[in-house]
Scaffold this active site. Structure first.
Site, PDB file in Angstrom:
ATOM      1  N   VAL A  18      -9.787  -3.371   0.598  1.00  0.00           N
ATOM      2  CA  VAL A  18     -10.207  -4.718   0.213  1.00  0.00           C
ATOM      3  C   VAL A  18     -10.095  -5.708   1.366  1.00  0.00           C
ATOM      4  O   VAL A  18      -9.342  -5.488   2.319  1.00  0.00           O
ATOM      5  CB  VAL A  18      -9.399  -5.228  -1.005  1.00  0.00           C
ATOM      6  CG1 VAL A  18      -9.666  -4.379  -2.233  1.00  0.00           C
ATOM      7  CG2 VAL A  18      -7.902  -5.279  -0.688  1.00  0.00           C
TER       8      VAL A  18
ATOM      9  N   ASP B 134       0.860  -1.185   0.000  1.00  0.00           N
ATOM     10  CA  ASP B 134       0.000   0.000   0.000  1.00  0.00           C
ATOM     11  C   ASP B 134       0.903   1.245   0.000  1.00  0.00           C
ATOM     12  O   ASP B 134       1.397   1.630  -1.050  1.00  0.00           O
ATOM     13  CB  ASP B 134      -0.896  -0.097   1.249  1.00  0.00           C
ATOM     14  CG  ASP B 134      -1.993   0.946   1.303  1.00  0.00           C
ATOM     15  OD1 ASP B 134      -2.523   1.313   0.256  1.00  0.00           O
ATOM     16  OD2 ASP B 134      -2.314   1.396   2.422  1.00  0.00           O
TER      17      ASP B 134
ATOM     18  N   LYS C 141      -1.232  -1.467  -4.613  1.00  0.00           N
ATOM     19  CA  LYS C 141      -2.000  -0.228  -4.821  1.00  0.00           C
ATOM     20  C   LYS C 141      -0.994   0.868  -5.134  1.00  0.00           C
ATOM     21  O   LYS C 141      -0.620   1.649  -4.241  1.00  0.00           O
ATOM     22  CB  LYS C 141      -2.758   0.153  -3.549  1.00  0.00           C
ATOM     23  CG  LYS C 141      -3.856  -0.789  -3.116  1.00  0.00           C
ATOM     24  CD  LYS C 141      -4.595  -0.133  -1.937  1.00  0.00           C
ATOM     25  CE  LYS C 141      -5.365  -1.105  -1.123  1.00  0.00           C
ATOM     26  NZ  LYS C 141      -5.910  -0.492   0.114  1.00  0.00           N
TER      27      LYS C 141
END
Ligand code: IMP
Ligand code: MG
Length: 179
Positions: free
Chosen positions: A155, A105, A133
């Site tokens: 998610v 992330d 991401k």
């Protein structure tokens, strides 16, 4: 906003995940074909489903170990401070190491873990992340292998949680809050 009511919309099916895991394992097996043993390091807890599927598809001598870092807690925001809660059981000096992560992330977790592991002088240190991401990145870091690039959505499923729930979903879904 009340975060207690949400629905989960499927984003990646169990079938797509299985196909991708098989392809990743094939690439990784070819890439590490000359290893006498690959140490596969799962980052707890989010990678536990992914690592279990991945290692069963690897055509290599494999050892499995785990590392646990501090996580988001029950919040949806990444804390920049990364702490090691549980260290590896085994030594990795001179070994071939593959770190298995659920999601990259901001990149802070992976950055911290890789620096720590690199200081132990493994022969090779690579990363396989199920999800990436890229739009959220704060540290310039990337996995060697990535399952799927996804947009900036929160998610769950296939090992990944929201407030410790939904890890047992067989697919990856995005969390959508409702009134
Ligand atoms: P980073 O340090 O910001 O790259 O955070 C990586 C970790 O945050 C991942 O290993 C996950 O545990 C967690 N994380 C990031 N995005 C999500 C998400 O969409 N759902 C659940 N956990 C996430
Ligand atoms: Mg994690």
């Amino acid at each position: 906003m009340d975060h207690s009511n949400y629905v989960i919309d499927q984003m990646i099916s169990a079938k797509s995940i299985a196909a991708r895991v098989e392809a990743l394992a094939e690439e990784i097996s070819a890439n590490f074909a000359d290893t006498n043993k690959l140490i596969v390091v799962g980052l707890l807890r989010g990678s536990f489903v992914f690592i279990s599927d991945l290692v069963r598809e690897l055509d290599l001598p494999v050892e499995v170990d785990f590392l646990e870092t501090s996580s988001y807690g029950d919040s949806m925001h990444s804390s920049r401070e990364v702490r090691i809660l549980k260290d590896l059981r085994g030594e990795i000096e001179g070994r071939d190491v593959l770190v298995v992560e659920d999601i990259v992330d901001t990149g802070h977790t992976l950055n911290h873990v890789l620096h720590m592991l690199q200081s132990r002088e493994p022969k090779r240190l690579e990363v396989c992340a199920l999800l990436d991401k890229p739009s959220r990145r704060e540290v310039d870091i990337s996995a060697t292998w990535t399952g799927f690039e996804i947009p900036d959505e929160f998610v769950v499923g296939y090992g990944i949680d929201y407030a410790q729930r939904n890890r047992n979903l067989p697919y990856i879904g995005k969390v959508r809050f409702i009134e």
